[in-house]
Scaffold this motif. Structure first.
Motif, PDB file in Angstrom:
ATOM      1  N   ASN A  78       0.763  -1.333  -0.118  1.00 17.08           N
ATOM      2  CA  ASN A  78       0.094  -0.011  -0.052  1.00 17.08           C
ATOM      3  C   ASN A  78       0.814   1.215  -0.017  1.00 17.08           C
ATOM      4  O   ASN A  78       0.664   2.231  -0.639  1.00 17.08           O
ATOM      5  N   LYS A  99      -6.230  -1.077  -4.277  1.00 16.42           N
ATOM      6  CA  LYS A  99      -6.790  -0.585  -3.040  1.00 16.42           C
ATOM      7  C   LYS A  99      -5.881  -0.928  -1.841  1.00 16.42           C
ATOM      8  O   LYS A  99      -5.275  -2.229  -1.847  1.00 16.42           O
ATOM      9  N   ARG A 127     -12.601  -4.093  -7.902  1.00 14.44           N
ATOM     10  CA  ARG A 127     -13.408  -5.226  -8.634  1.00 14.44           C
ATOM     11  C   ARG A 127     -14.921  -5.201  -8.395  1.00 14.44           C
ATOM     12  O   ARG A 127     -15.603  -5.623  -9.439  1.00 14.44           O
ATOM     13  N   TRP A 166       4.312  -7.950   4.846  1.00 18.53           N
ATOM     14  CA  TRP A 166       4.318  -6.523   4.983  1.00 18.53           C
ATOM     15  C   TRP A 166       2.945  -5.748   5.350  1.00 18.53           C
ATOM     16  O   TRP A 166       2.854  -4.585   6.123  1.00 18.53           O
TER      17      TRP A 166
END
Ligand code: NAD
Length: 339
Positions: A78, A99, A127, A166
């Motif tokens: 992100n 996103k 989506r 992460w």
């Protein structure tokens, strides 16, 4: 003609997108960007991408001069979305970004502005905005099938695995479950009710502070109030599996979806009966529709542009602020949240 897409970040979701794109009619993988030479080799062989269309994170600005690439699909952690979007825009290529589009509204706004200035499109990987059963409910709501929509409940969660990934590092994720999965309820509240929130309240709970370090939210409940008087009540969590349910109720009817945002099939019903659209791989539809938006200027029923992503980031900022202060946050950002 088709949209020629370079995939940036060859991780697990990128693999899913690439697989799905093999069935696309209007979009095709023509480029790859990765920091791992061995992954590039495997992907090149699988998707038939020539050496001249492969880049790493140091040299990808050179896509500027590559006529085989129209757009870059950013599928990285992100916190990298913002700097990478600015570089892709500066190279004059359209951006499709996963996103959450950024880790806060300030970054998201800079991305919107940068793409506008560069004259490129910025789309966010929402989506569900192209999923047929979801669109059916939105159509029914617009037709008044539920009467006056008054309540939305969104439940979004799964158990996060490996604590070293992460997603559990705030510097790369920007937050915990909210950034990753809670965003589906934030976004869903808006498209299911068809309104923009006026206020936000939120409460955080942590059952496992060992696993969920500061900066990584485990569970957050949040509420939105809308101009019509409708309210939303939602849960975002990294502590429960199979939590994936949307519920919309009006004074005359209801819609229930479970699962509501998973990879599918999406299941659900309304007071009129079962949702009936057959499952189509979401990312296949998404990429064909996004090609239509970029190449033909098509307008989707539910927007997927940078402004749409920005609205969710404004709301997530407000949710975190409400958690921290214990206060009700009024949204007074007219530039960002036009009613
Ligand atoms: P992942 O860890 O599987 O893949 C991330 C990729 O980024 C890896 O290939 C990694 O090598 C690469 N990368 C580049 N620079 C990196 C760095 N500095 N540190 C760590 N990794 C780096 O993650 P993922 O599940 O594929 O998620 C990627 C993005 O896609 C996230 O933003 C996530 O929210 C989004 N996502 C969206 C959906 C959806 O349904 N729309 C589903 C899953 C993930």
């Amino acid at each position: 003609t088709y949209l020629r897409v370079a995939i940036m970040g060859l991780g697990s979701y990128a693999s899913r997108v690439a697989e799905a794109m093999q069935s696309c009619k209007k979009a095709k993988i023509t480029g790859l960007i990765s920091g791992t030479p061995s992954k590039l080799k495997t992907w090149q062989a699988k998707y038939n991408v020539p050496d001249r269309n492969c880049y790493n994170y140091e040299n990808f600005d050179a896509i500027k001069n590559n006529p085989d690439i129209d757009a870059v699909y950013i599928i990285t952690p992100n916190a990298l979305h913002h700097p990478q979007t600015l570089r892709v825009a500066a190279a004059g290529k359209h951006v499709i970004c996963e996103k959450p589009m950024a880790i806060n509204a300030k970054e998201a706004l800079e991305m919107v502005d940068a793409c506008k200035k560069a004259g490129v499109k910025l789309l966010v990987g929402y989506r569900m905005h192209f999923e047929a059963n979801t669109l059916d409910i939105i159509r029914m709501r617009k037709e008044g099938a539920f009467g006056k929509p008054l309540f939305f409940q969104g439940l979004s969660g799964f158990i996060i695995g490996n604590p070293n990934q992460w997603r559990m590092n705030p510097a790369l994720s920007g937050g915990g479950a909210m950034m990753d999965i809670g965003i589906y309820s934030v976004n869903g509240a808006r498209y299911m009710l068809g309104e923009e929130p006026l206020w936000v309240t939120a409460q955080e709970t942590k059952t496992d502070p060992q696993k969920f370090k500061p900066g990584i939210d485990e569970t957050i409940q949040f509420q939105f109030g809308f101009p019509s008087g409708a309210v939303a009540s939602c849960l975002s969590t990294y502590a429960m599996n199979y939590l994936d349910r949307f519920f919309l109720n009006g004074d005359k009817g209801f819609a229930e979806m479970m699962p509501s945002t998973g990879y599918g099939p999406i299941k659900g019903r309304t007071h009129r009966g079962e949702l009936s659209h057959p499952h189509i791989t979401h990312q296949t539809t998404q990429m064909d529709e996004m090609a239509g938006i970029i190449l033909e200027g098509r307008k989707p029923v539910v927007p997927v542009d940078g402004e749409e992503g920005l609205k969710d980031m404004v709301l997530i900022d407000a949710i975190y602020e409400a958690v921290k202060t214990g206060r009700k946050i009024n949204l007074t950002l007219p530039r960002i949240l036009p009613v």
